[in-house]
Design an enzyme around this catalytic site. Sequence first.
Site, PDB file in Angstrom:
ATOM      1  N   GLY A  44       0.853  -1.201   0.000  1.00  0.00           N
ATOM      2  CA  GLY A  44       0.000   0.000   0.000  1.00  0.00           C
ATOM      3  C   GLY A  44       0.876   1.234   0.000  1.00  0.00           C
ATOM      4  O   GLY A  44       0.530   2.279   0.560  1.00  0.00           O
ATOM      5  N   GLY A  47      -0.239   4.724  -0.782  1.00  0.00           N
ATOM      6  CA  GLY A  47      -1.371   5.220   0.010  1.00  0.00           C
ATOM      7  C   GLY A  47      -0.948   6.222   1.072  1.00  0.00           C
ATOM      8  O   GLY A  47       0.233   6.573   1.208  1.00  0.00           O
ATOM      9  N   GLN A  48      -1.947   6.651   1.861  1.00  0.00           N
ATOM     10  CA  GLN A  48      -1.676   7.761   2.786  1.00  0.00           C
ATOM     11  C   GLN A  48      -0.890   7.339   4.037  1.00  0.00           C
ATOM     12  O   GLN A  48      -0.068   8.110   4.520  1.00  0.00           O
ATOM     13  CB  GLN A  48      -2.944   8.533   3.111  1.00  0.00           C
ATOM     14  CG  GLN A  48      -4.118   7.725   3.592  1.00  0.00           C
ATOM     15  CD  GLN A  48      -4.990   8.535   4.533  1.00  0.00           C
ATOM     16  OE1 GLN A  48      -4.736   9.707   4.773  1.00  0.00           O
ATOM     17  NE2 GLN A  48      -6.003   7.900   5.089  1.00  0.00           N
ATOM     18  N   ILE A  49      -1.090   6.160   4.568  1.00  0.00           N
ATOM     19  CA  ILE A  49      -0.286   5.755   5.744  1.00  0.00           C
ATOM     20  C   ILE A  49       1.179   5.643   5.333  1.00  0.00           C
ATOM     21  O   ILE A  49       2.079   6.146   6.008  1.00  0.00           O
ATOM     22  CB  ILE A  49      -0.770   4.418   6.342  1.00  0.00           C
ATOM     23  CG1 ILE A  49      -2.161   4.587   6.954  1.00  0.00           C
ATOM     24  CG2 ILE A  49       0.209   3.904   7.402  1.00  0.00           C
ATOM     25  CD1 ILE A  49      -2.746   3.345   7.557  1.00  0.00           C
ATOM     26  N   ARG A 125     -11.881   2.039   5.601  1.00  0.00           N
ATOM     27  CA  ARG A 125     -13.337   2.240   5.691  1.00  0.00           C
ATOM     28  C   ARG A 125     -13.679   3.712   5.496  1.00  0.00           C
ATOM     29  O   ARG A 125     -12.828   4.595   5.686  1.00  0.00           O
ATOM     30  CB  ARG A 125     -13.892   1.704   7.009  1.00  0.00           C
ATOM     31  CG  ARG A 125     -13.460   2.453   8.233  1.00  0.00           C
ATOM     32  CD  ARG A 125     -14.167   1.927   9.469  1.00  0.00           C
ATOM     33  NE  ARG A 125     -13.513   2.388  10.680  1.00  0.00           N
ATOM     34  CZ  ARG A 125     -14.134   2.584  11.827  1.00  0.00           C
ATOM     35  NH1 ARG A 125     -15.421   2.336  11.934  1.00  0.00           N
ATOM     36  NH2 ARG A 125     -13.466   2.994  12.882  1.00  0.00           N
ATOM     37  N   ASN A 138     -10.999  -7.115   1.727  1.00  0.00           N
ATOM     38  CA  ASN A 138      -9.578  -7.131   2.086  1.00  0.00           C
ATOM     39  C   ASN A 138      -8.996  -8.506   2.408  1.00  0.00           C
ATOM     40  O   ASN A 138      -7.783  -8.713   2.263  1.00  0.00           O
ATOM     41  CB  ASN A 138      -9.329  -6.190   3.263  1.00  0.00           C
ATOM     42  CG  ASN A 138      -9.413  -4.723   2.830  1.00  0.00           C
ATOM     43  OD1 ASN A 138      -9.336  -4.421   1.640  1.00  0.00           O
ATOM     44  ND2 ASN A 138      -9.565  -3.818   3.777  1.00  0.00           N
ATOM     45  N   ASP A 192      -4.366   2.256  19.120  1.00  0.00           N
ATOM     46  CA  ASP A 192      -5.356   2.311  20.208  1.00  0.00           C
ATOM     47  C   ASP A 192      -4.642   2.510  21.554  1.00  0.00           C
ATOM     48  O   ASP A 192      -5.100   3.266  22.414  1.00  0.00           O
ATOM     49  CB  ASP A 192      -6.171   1.012  20.237  1.00  0.00           C
ATOM     50  CG  ASP A 192      -6.662   0.633  18.857  1.00  0.00           C
ATOM     51  OD1 ASP A 192      -7.532   1.326  18.335  1.00  0.00           O
ATOM     52  OD2 ASP A 192      -6.125  -0.333  18.273  1.00  0.00           O
ATOM     53  N   ARG A 195      -3.588   5.999  21.790  1.00  0.00           N
ATOM     54  CA  ARG A 195      -4.777   6.840  22.035  1.00  0.00           C
ATOM     55  C   ARG A 195      -5.158   6.795  23.516  1.00  0.00           C
ATOM     56  O   ARG A 195      -5.487   7.824  24.117  1.00  0.00           O
ATOM     57  CB  ARG A 195      -5.952   6.338  21.183  1.00  0.00           C
ATOM     58  CG  ARG A 195      -5.814   6.665  19.712  1.00  0.00           C
ATOM     59  CD  ARG A 195      -6.812   5.888  18.856  1.00  0.00           C
ATOM     60  NE  ARG A 195      -6.783   6.348  17.476  1.00  0.00           N
ATOM     61  CZ  ARG A 195      -7.288   5.685  16.449  1.00  0.00           C
ATOM     62  NH1 ARG A 195      -7.884   4.516  16.644  1.00  0.00           N
ATOM     63  NH2 ARG A 195      -7.214   6.172  15.226  1.00  0.00           N
ATOM     64  N   HIS A 220      -9.029  -4.797  17.079  1.00  0.00           N
ATOM     65  CA  HIS A 220      -8.884  -3.387  16.686  1.00  0.00           C
ATOM     66  C   HIS A 220     -10.220  -2.977  16.054  1.00  0.00           C
ATOM     67  O   HIS A 220     -10.355  -2.863  14.837  1.00  0.00           O
ATOM     68  CB  HIS A 220      -7.721  -3.242  15.704  1.00  0.00           C
ATOM     69  CG  HIS A 220      -7.617  -1.860  15.123  1.00  0.00           C
ATOM     70  ND1 HIS A 220      -7.380  -0.748  15.878  1.00  0.00           N
ATOM     71  CD2 HIS A 220      -7.746  -1.412  13.843  1.00  0.00           C
ATOM     72  CE1 HIS A 220      -7.363   0.325  15.105  1.00  0.00           C
ATOM     73  NE2 HIS A 220      -7.581  -0.056  13.858  1.00  0.00           N
TER      74      HIS A 220
HETATM   75  P1  NAD Z   1      -5.125   4.285   1.288  1.00  0.00           P
HETATM   76  O1  NAD Z   1      -6.352   3.983   0.502  1.00  0.00           O
HETATM   77  O2  NAD Z   1      -4.626   5.672   1.353  1.00  0.00           O
HETATM   78  O3  NAD Z   1      -3.928   3.364   0.780  1.00  0.00           O
HETATM   79  C1  NAD Z   1      -4.069   2.013   0.594  1.00  0.00           C
HETATM   80  C2  NAD Z   1      -3.158   1.605  -0.535  1.00  0.00           C
HETATM   81  O4  NAD Z   1      -3.188   0.178  -0.614  1.00  0.00           O
HETATM   82  C3  NAD Z   1      -3.590   2.152  -1.894  1.00  0.00           C
HETATM   83  O5  NAD Z   1      -2.502   2.778  -2.533  1.00  0.00           O
HETATM   84  C4  NAD Z   1      -4.032   0.881  -2.639  1.00  0.00           C
HETATM   85  O6  NAD Z   1      -3.813   0.967  -4.044  1.00  0.00           O
HETATM   86  C5  NAD Z   1      -3.134  -0.143  -1.973  1.00  0.00           C
HETATM   87  N1  NAD Z   1      -3.558  -1.536  -2.197  1.00  0.00           N
HETATM   88  C6  NAD Z   1      -4.798  -2.032  -2.353  1.00  0.00           C
HETATM   89  N2  NAD Z   1      -4.739  -3.353  -2.579  1.00  0.00           N
HETATM   90  C7  NAD Z   1      -3.451  -3.704  -2.560  1.00  0.00           C
HETATM   91  C8  NAD Z   1      -2.753  -4.912  -2.750  1.00  0.00           C
HETATM   92  N3  NAD Z   1      -3.403  -6.051  -3.012  1.00  0.00           N
HETATM   93  N4  NAD Z   1      -1.406  -4.911  -2.656  1.00  0.00           N
HETATM   94  C9  NAD Z   1      -0.742  -3.779  -2.405  1.00  0.00           C
HETATM   95  N5  NAD Z   1      -1.332  -2.586  -2.233  1.00  0.00           N
HETATM   96  C10 NAD Z   1      -2.668  -2.552  -2.316  1.00  0.00           C
HETATM   97  O7  NAD Z   1      -5.389   3.688   2.753  1.00  0.00           O
HETATM   98  P2  NAD Z   1      -4.600   4.002   4.102  1.00  0.00           P
HETATM   99  O8  NAD Z   1      -5.220   5.163   4.763  1.00  0.00           O
HETATM  100  O9  NAD Z   1      -3.135   3.990   3.827  1.00  0.00           O
HETATM  101  O10 NAD Z   1      -5.029   2.718   4.967  1.00  0.00           O
HETATM  102  C11 NAD Z   1      -4.601   1.418   4.632  1.00  0.00           C
HETATM  103  C12 NAD Z   1      -5.255   0.381   5.530  1.00  0.00           C
HETATM  104  O11 NAD Z   1      -4.828   0.562   6.877  1.00  0.00           O
HETATM  105  C13 NAD Z   1      -6.778   0.444   5.577  1.00  0.00           C
HETATM  106  O12 NAD Z   1      -7.306  -0.872   5.581  1.00  0.00           O
HETATM  107  C14 NAD Z   1      -7.058   1.125   6.907  1.00  0.00           C
HETATM  108  O13 NAD Z   1      -8.341   0.821   7.396  1.00  0.00           O
HETATM  109  C15 NAD Z   1      -5.976   0.509   7.739  1.00  0.00           C
HETATM  110  N6  NAD Z   1      -5.635   1.202   8.996  1.00  0.00           N
HETATM  111  C16 NAD Z   1      -5.357   0.433  10.073  1.00  0.00           C
HETATM  112  C17 NAD Z   1      -4.993   1.007  11.282  1.00  0.00           C
HETATM  113  C18 NAD Z   1      -4.675   0.185  12.491  1.00  0.00           C
HETATM  114  O14 NAD Z   1      -4.480   0.767  13.561  1.00  0.00           O
HETATM  115  N7  NAD Z   1      -4.612  -1.119  12.417  1.00  0.00           N
HETATM  116  C19 NAD Z   1      -4.915   2.414  11.366  1.00  0.00           C
HETATM  117  C20 NAD Z   1      -5.213   3.179  10.249  1.00  0.00           C
HETATM  118  C21 NAD Z   1      -5.574   2.558   9.062  1.00  0.00           C
HETATM  119  C1  LMR Z   2      -8.127   3.715  12.951  1.00  0.00           C
HETATM  120  O1  LMR Z   2      -8.282   3.161  14.034  1.00  0.00           O
HETATM  121  O2  LMR Z   2      -7.982   4.949  12.859  1.00  0.00           O
HETATM  122  C2  LMR Z   2      -8.077   2.892  11.700  1.00  0.00           C
HETATM  123  O3  LMR Z   2      -8.292   1.546  11.968  1.00  0.00           O
HETATM  124  C3  LMR Z   2      -8.976   3.394  10.639  1.00  0.00           C
HETATM  125  C4  LMR Z   2     -10.409   3.091  10.946  1.00  0.00           C
HETATM  126  O4  LMR Z   2     -11.096   2.550  10.089  1.00  0.00           O
HETATM  127  O5  LMR Z   2     -10.841   3.389  12.061  1.00  0.00           O
END
Ligand code: NAD
Ligand code: LMR
Length: 367
Positions: A44, A47-49, A125, A138, A192, A195, A220
């Site tokens: 990913g 993406g933004q993370i 989400r 996913n 979490d 937080r 989570h």
């Molecule tokens: P985003 O949409 O900005 O980036 C996700 C990236 O993943 C995109 O560039 C997309 O093209 C890529 N992607 C999709 N399918 C893929 C694959 N099969 N292989 C490789 N890359 C792929 O999303 P984001 O904000 O970076 O968030 C990513 C994930 O992290 C989301 O599922 C989000 O809910 C999760 N998240 C989890 C936590 C946590 O605490 N566990 C916290 C924040 C976000």
């Molecule tokens: C979060 O906790 O911020 C992430 O898991 C993104 C979400 O869907 O809540």
Amino acid sequence: IHFQYCTTVNMQFDLTAGDCLLQVQRSALQFAIMSEPIRVLVTGAAGQIAYSLLYSIGNGSVFGKDQPIILVLLDITPMMGVLDGVLMELQDCALPLLQDVIATDKEEIAFKDLDVAVLVGSMPRREGMERKDLLKANVKIFKSQGTALEKYAKKSVKVIVVGNPANTNCLTASKSAPSIPKENFSCLTRLDHNRAKSQIALKLGVTADDVKNVIIWGNHSSTQYPDVNHAKVKLQGKEVGVYEALKDDSWLKGEFITTVQQRGAAVIKARKLSSAMSAAKAIADHIRDIWFGTPEGEFVSMGVISDGNSYGVPDDLLYSFPVVIKNKTWKFVEGLPINDFSREKMDLTAKELTEEKETAFEFLSSA
Ligand code: NAD
Ligand code: LMR
């Protein structure tokens, strides 16, 4: 181990003394001991993370300032243009620890010989959704990437799952990579955990570092249980229990818990995007602790395989527990007393994880 000469050796001849004096100026000859590079994958990566995370990995704040890195970036084919931009920016950061950066849309390249895999790539989400609503979209990704880990990565690889629903995706990846120890897989509940620390710190007017040993139990998700029964806070140089310090049981048993449980949704509502800066910070904290261990007397929260736990959580769930880490190996924190209030909340989140696991396996078997 490579030895790198940073500067040259200066030689001087002292003829009046009649002998040859080799003066090695200490400041001039410096051996920098550099480790072998490690291969780290972030999925990913467009993406933004990832955009917040990659700089921390590259600048040494995760694996240390003397650990060279081969950074592998995976995203899907339509995102290769964006990923190219991320690659250019990483080059422009001129980070000396980055020995190589590889951007790809091919799992067989991305997962080869990995030391660490950070699995972020997946759909986030949107407002109004629960994280488990992402399961269908996913979970297939994590089956495929687990299979790729099995085929191509080192057996010692450490796998950190971030993509939601993180616990069940992590379990899926682990089950798809049976020859990699289950203990090498963990999912992110550190956000979490952070937080919870911050909410306590804000309420008491101290810094987050003054608060330690909060626990996130379970999923989570909004059923997670943020528990401060064993947490301590430093007040005027003295460590005291959080309940004792706050003297506000109704806040601790009510609003505090719901605020942490709902924080992800609150950020999405405000930003129209899910948390990224705080998620990247939490990923860095999580991996740094795996790499260097937890500080003496402190524990952290991490989603790990529940097998063999002493807290009555069913086996074969990827459940968040308090853990301590040493030599890159985590252990459950044992012997914490659990009151009835906690028991009920720990069981509720275990029940949700059991259901999520069953749903995920149904999707995967019918796919
Ligand atoms: P985003 O949409 O900005 O980036 C996700 C990236 O993943 C995109 O560039 C997309 O093209 C890529 N992607 C999709 N399918 C893929 C694959 N099969 N292989 C490789 N890359 C792929 O999303 P984001 O904000 O970076 O968030 C990513 C994930 O992290 C989301 O599922 C989000 O809910 C999760 N998240 C989890 C936590 C946590 O605490 N566990 C916290 C924040 C976000
Ligand atoms: C979060 O906790 O911020 C992430 O898991 C993104 C979400 O869907 O809540």
